[in-house]
Design a protein around this motif. Structure first.
Motif, PDB file in Angstrom:
ATOM      1  N   GLY A 115      80.927  34.989 -80.905  1.00 43.56           N
ATOM      2  CA  GLY A 115      81.577  34.380 -81.832  1.00 43.56           C
ATOM      3  C   GLY A 115      81.987  35.371 -83.060  1.00 43.56           C
ATOM      4  O   GLY A 115      82.782  34.960 -83.936  1.00 43.56           O
ATOM      5  N   GLN A 116      81.844  36.464 -82.852  1.00 41.37           N
ATOM      6  CA  GLN A 116      82.147  37.835 -83.618  1.00 41.37           C
ATOM      7  C   GLN A 116      83.288  38.371 -83.204  1.00 41.37           C
ATOM      8  O   GLN A 116      83.470  38.781 -82.027  1.00 41.37           O
ATOM      9  N   THR A 117      84.041  39.135 -83.947  1.00 40.83           N
ATOM     10  CA  THR A 117      85.185  39.786 -83.495  1.00 40.83           C
ATOM     11  C   THR A 117      85.631  40.945 -84.319  1.00 40.83           C
ATOM     12  O   THR A 117      84.894  41.061 -85.437  1.00 40.83           O
ATOM     13  N   MET A 118      86.490  41.653 -84.163  1.00 40.85           N
ATOM     14  CA  MET A 118      87.133  42.665 -84.931  1.00 40.85           C
ATOM     15  C   MET A 118      88.115  42.088 -86.196  1.00 40.85           C
ATOM     16  O   MET A 118      88.552  40.905 -85.887  1.00 40.85           O
ATOM     17  N   ILE A 119      88.212  42.780 -87.254  1.00 39.91           N
ATOM     18  CA  ILE A 119      88.837  42.014 -88.373  1.00 39.91           C
ATOM     19  C   ILE A 119      89.859  43.353 -88.913  1.00 39.91           C
ATOM     20  O   ILE A 119      89.908  44.416 -88.299  1.00 39.91           O
ATOM     21  N   ALA A 120      90.850  42.865 -89.833  1.00 37.63           N
ATOM     22  CA  ALA A 120      91.801  43.708 -90.518  1.00 37.63           C
ATOM     23  C   ALA A 120      91.540  43.934 -91.891  1.00 37.63           C
ATOM     24  O   ALA A 120      91.913  42.690 -92.462  1.00 37.63           O
ATOM     25  N   THR A 121      91.189  44.747 -92.478  1.00 41.26           N
ATOM     26  CA  THR A 121      90.864  44.663 -93.974  1.00 41.26           C
ATOM     27  C   THR A 121      91.917  45.136 -94.778  1.00 41.26           C
ATOM     28  O   THR A 121      91.933  45.102 -95.932  1.00 41.26           O
ATOM     29  N   ASP A 122      93.148  45.541 -94.256  1.00 43.84           N
ATOM     30  CA  ASP A 122      94.359  45.836 -94.693  1.00 43.84           C
ATOM     31  C   ASP A 122      95.304  44.817 -94.438  1.00 43.84           C
ATOM     32  O   ASP A 122      95.410  44.322 -93.073  1.00 43.84           O
ATOM     33  N   VAL A 123      96.346  44.285 -95.111  1.00 43.13           N
ATOM     34  CA  VAL A 123      97.307  43.360 -94.877  1.00 43.13           C
ATOM     35  C   VAL A 123      98.377  43.778 -93.953  1.00 43.13           C
ATOM     36  O   VAL A 123      98.703  43.298 -92.854  1.00 43.13           O
ATOM     37  N   THR A 124      98.406  45.213 -93.761  1.00 38.80           N
ATOM     38  CA  THR A 124      99.350  46.098 -92.774  1.00 38.80           C
ATOM     39  C   THR A 124      98.747  46.503 -91.473  1.00 38.80           C
ATOM     40  O   THR A 124      99.534  46.761 -90.688  1.00 38.80           O
ATOM     41  N   SER A 125      97.362  46.289 -91.315  1.00 36.44           N
ATOM     42  CA  SER A 125      96.737  46.935 -90.333  1.00 36.44           C
ATOM     43  C   SER A 125      97.130  46.098 -88.940  1.00 36.44           C
ATOM     44  O   SER A 125      97.237  46.877 -87.974  1.00 36.44           O
ATOM     45  N   PRO A 126      97.243  44.947 -88.980  1.00 41.14           N
ATOM     46  CA  PRO A 126      97.793  44.265 -87.595  1.00 41.14           C
ATOM     47  C   PRO A 126      99.140  44.751 -87.213  1.00 41.14           C
ATOM     48  O   PRO A 126      99.238  44.845 -86.008  1.00 41.14           O
ATOM     49  N   PHE A 127      99.811  45.537 -87.911  1.00 44.70           N
ATOM     50  CA  PHE A 127     101.399  45.876 -87.475  1.00 44.70           C
ATOM     51  C   PHE A 127     100.784  47.645 -87.197  1.00 44.70           C
ATOM     52  O   PHE A 127     101.465  47.994 -86.202  1.00 44.70           O
ATOM     53  N   PHE A 128     100.441  48.276 -88.167  1.00 48.89           N
ATOM     54  CA  PHE A 128     100.336  49.795 -88.128  1.00 48.89           C
ATOM     55  C   PHE A 128      99.386  50.150 -87.083  1.00 48.89           C
ATOM     56  O   PHE A 128      99.702  51.189 -86.422  1.00 48.89           O
ATOM     57  N   ALA A 129      98.359  49.570 -86.703  1.00 51.46           N
ATOM     58  CA  ALA A 129      97.199  49.946 -85.894  1.00 51.46           C
ATOM     59  C   ALA A 129      97.956  50.051 -84.477  1.00 51.46           C
ATOM     60  O   ALA A 129      97.881  51.004 -83.860  1.00 51.46           O
ATOM     61  N   ALA A 185      73.139  48.082 -81.206  1.00 52.13           N
ATOM     62  CA  ALA A 185      71.777  47.409 -81.022  1.00 52.13           C
ATOM     63  C   ALA A 185      70.840  47.791 -82.027  1.00 52.13           C
ATOM     64  O   ALA A 185      69.849  47.503 -82.166  1.00 52.13           O
ATOM     65  N   ILE A 186      71.305  49.133 -82.805  1.00 53.70           N
ATOM     66  CA  ILE A 186      70.363  49.393 -83.951  1.00 53.70           C
ATOM     67  C   ILE A 186      70.418  48.815 -85.354  1.00 53.70           C
ATOM     68  O   ILE A 186      69.860  49.020 -86.248  1.00 53.70           O
ATOM     69  N   GLY A 187      71.465  47.967 -85.320  1.00 55.79           N
ATOM     70  CA  GLY A 187      71.942  47.414 -86.595  1.00 55.79           C
ATOM     71  C   GLY A 187      70.743  46.362 -87.109  1.00 55.79           C
ATOM     72  O   GLY A 187      70.036  45.920 -86.315  1.00 55.79           O
ATOM     73  N   PRO A 188      70.563  46.565 -88.440  1.00 58.80           N
ATOM     74  CA  PRO A 188      69.398  45.675 -88.794  1.00 58.80           C
ATOM     75  C   PRO A 188      69.726  44.100 -88.715  1.00 58.80           C
ATOM     76  O   PRO A 188      70.810  43.702 -88.872  1.00 58.80           O
ATOM     77  N   GLU A 189      68.717  43.338 -88.678  1.00 58.61           N
ATOM     78  CA  GLU A 189      69.026  41.928 -88.690  1.00 58.61           C
ATOM     79  C   GLU A 189      69.729  41.338 -89.915  1.00 58.61           C
ATOM     80  O   GLU A 189      69.252  41.587 -91.066  1.00 58.61           O
ATOM     81  N   GLY A 190      70.445  40.465 -89.865  1.00 59.87           N
ATOM     82  CA  GLY A 190      71.087  39.753 -90.561  1.00 59.87           C
ATOM     83  C   GLY A 190      72.446  40.251 -91.079  1.00 59.87           C
ATOM     84  O   GLY A 190      72.994  39.961 -92.159  1.00 59.87           O
ATOM     85  N   ILE A 191      72.676  41.421 -90.668  1.00 57.44           N
ATOM     86  CA  ILE A 191      74.075  42.204 -90.857  1.00 57.44           C
ATOM     87  C   ILE A 191      75.000  41.802 -89.668  1.00 57.44           C
ATOM     88  O   ILE A 191      74.765  41.870 -88.615  1.00 57.44           O
ATOM     89  N   VAL A 192      76.108  41.259 -90.163  1.00 55.15           N
ATOM     90  CA  VAL A 192      77.121  40.615 -89.242  1.00 55.15           C
ATOM     91  C   VAL A 192      78.014  42.018 -89.069  1.00 55.15           C
ATOM     92  O   VAL A 192      78.749  42.348 -90.028  1.00 55.15           O
ATOM     93  N   GLU A 193      78.230  42.382 -87.714  1.00 53.87           N
ATOM     94  CA  GLU A 193      79.075  43.629 -87.405  1.00 53.87           C
ATOM     95  C   GLU A 193      80.534  42.920 -87.235  1.00 53.87           C
ATOM     96  O   GLU A 193      80.908  42.160 -86.398  1.00 53.87           O
ATOM     97  N   LEU A 194      81.451  43.500 -88.204  1.00 55.00           N
ATOM     98  CA  LEU A 194      83.071  42.988 -88.016  1.00 55.00           C
ATOM     99  C   LEU A 194      83.789  44.331 -88.050  1.00 55.00           C
ATOM    100  O   LEU A 194      84.212  44.752 -89.251  1.00 55.00           O
ATOM    101  N   PRO A 195      83.593  45.000 -87.166  1.00 51.95           N
ATOM    102  CA  PRO A 195      84.531  46.363 -87.144  1.00 51.95           C
ATOM    103  C   PRO A 195      86.035  46.329 -87.479  1.00 51.95           C
ATOM    104  O   PRO A 195      86.777  45.176 -86.983  1.00 51.95           O
ATOM    105  N   ASP A 196      86.571  47.053 -88.326  1.00 51.94           N
ATOM    106  CA  ASP A 196      88.177  46.946 -88.725  1.00 51.94           C
ATOM    107  C   ASP A 196      88.887  47.812 -87.680  1.00 51.94           C
ATOM    108  O   ASP A 196      88.457  48.935 -87.037  1.00 51.94           O
ATOM    109  N   ILE A 197      89.848  47.233 -87.390  1.00 53.52           N
ATOM    110  CA  ILE A 197      90.750  47.605 -86.252  1.00 53.52           C
ATOM    111  C   ILE A 197      91.310  48.927 -86.588  1.00 53.52           C
ATOM    112  O   ILE A 197      91.238  49.766 -85.765  1.00 53.52           O
ATOM    113  N   SER A 198      91.664  49.211 -87.781  1.00 56.60           N
ATOM    114  CA  SER A 198      92.119  50.754 -88.063  1.00 56.60           C
ATOM    115  C   SER A 198      91.115  51.761 -88.078  1.00 56.60           C
ATOM    116  O   SER A 198      91.075  52.947 -87.672  1.00 56.60           O
ATOM    117  N   SER A 199      89.897  51.617 -88.505  1.00 55.04           N
ATOM    118  CA  SER A 199      88.597  52.209 -88.391  1.00 55.04           C
ATOM    119  C   SER A 199      88.250  52.598 -86.998  1.00 55.04           C
ATOM    120  O   SER A 199      87.994  53.731 -86.675  1.00 55.04           O
TER     121      SER A 199
END
Length: 261
Positions: free
Chosen positions: A66-80, A149-163
């Motif tokens: 249910g979790q996926t990657m995200i784009a935190t910048d408006v232009t990231s889906p194009f420029f990445a 695997a080492i992330g603390p519980e309760g933290i949702v991992e949503l990696p940014d596509i540009s990062s």
């Protein structure tokens, strides 16, 4: 009595040329390199989104359901994807780029220098690709598995596509350059800067340097540092072996010339 040059000691094929002609030749070679990158980019860009999905697969398949990657910048889906396509086009054009460089400098080399230079050039391309492939298929699954695997519980991992793209490109470059160690070792030996015996004697310092470089070029975890340091050390050992063989091949023409005198 002056001895005649042997078959490996013929003077360079290229006659002395005016500076302007050299610059024109260099310009033509550079234009061909740029054209090769542009053509590769034009072919790759339509598949940029699919290429990014393939590149991000080692991380996406480790994310919780249910979790996926995200784009935190408006232009990231194009420029990445655009940035990725450009980098892949550059990587794909490397053989053509190196061929143009080789064509520019080869006329000024002696026959025995060409016999050593071309294999080194060809091998350097293969080693760079091998380093990038090693990072994708071996390092990424282990590193991303560790981080997820080492992330603390309760933290949702949503990696940014540009990062993510910046991270993997850095890793590709680090491992690609690290896999060039045999080429650097052979060149140091051929130029007389050092000898295989001196390098073998400095092995303990080289091992320590490999782990320091691994610490600087990879994320701050022991897994990725070790996965970079150990191959660097192994490749250093291969460089010493190939350096001995290359030095023996280089010394052969000189011995033939001495015998002819």
């Amino acid at each position: 009595m002056t001895s005649q040059p042997t078959g490996n000691q013929h003077p360079p094929e290229q006659q002395e040329m005016p500076l302007v002609e050299h610059l024109l030749e260099l310009r033509n070679r550079l234009l061909k390199m740029v054209l090769a990158v542009v053509i590769c980019f034009a072919v790759i860009y339509p598949f940029a989104n699919e290429l990014y999905l393939w590149l991000s697969q080692p991380l996406r398949e480790l994310l919780p359901v249910g979790q996926t990657m995200i784009a935190t910048d408006v232009t990231s889906p194009f420029f990445a994807p655009l940035k990725l396509a450009l980098v892949v086009a550059l990587f794909a054009a490397i053989p053509i780029i190196l061929y143009q460089l080789w064509s520019f400098v080869a006329p000024g080399l002696y026959a025995h220098e060409k016999r050593l230079a071309f294999p080194l050039l060809f091998t350097s391309v293969l080693l760079f690709y091998a380093g990038a492939a090693f990072a994708y298929f071996v390092v990424f699954p282990l590193v991303f598995g560790f981080f997820t695997a080492i992330g603390p519980e309760g933290i949702v991992e949503l990696p940014d596509i540009s990062s993510y793209l910046n991270f993997v490109l850095k890793m590709f470059f680090a491992f690609g350059v690290a896999f060039e160690i045999p080429i650097a070792t052979v060149l140091l030996i051929l130029t007389g800067a050092t000898t295989p015996e001196d390098l073998a004697a400095k092995r303990p310092y080289v091992v320590v340097a490999c782990f320091i470089i691994g610490m600087l070029l990879t994320p701050p975890d022991i897994i990725s540092q070790t996965l970079l340091a150990v191959p660097m050390w192994v490749l250093f050992e291969f460089g010493i072996i190939f350096g001995r063989l290359a030095r023996r091949d280089k010394d052969a023409p000189e011995q033939d010339e001495s015998a002819s005198e």
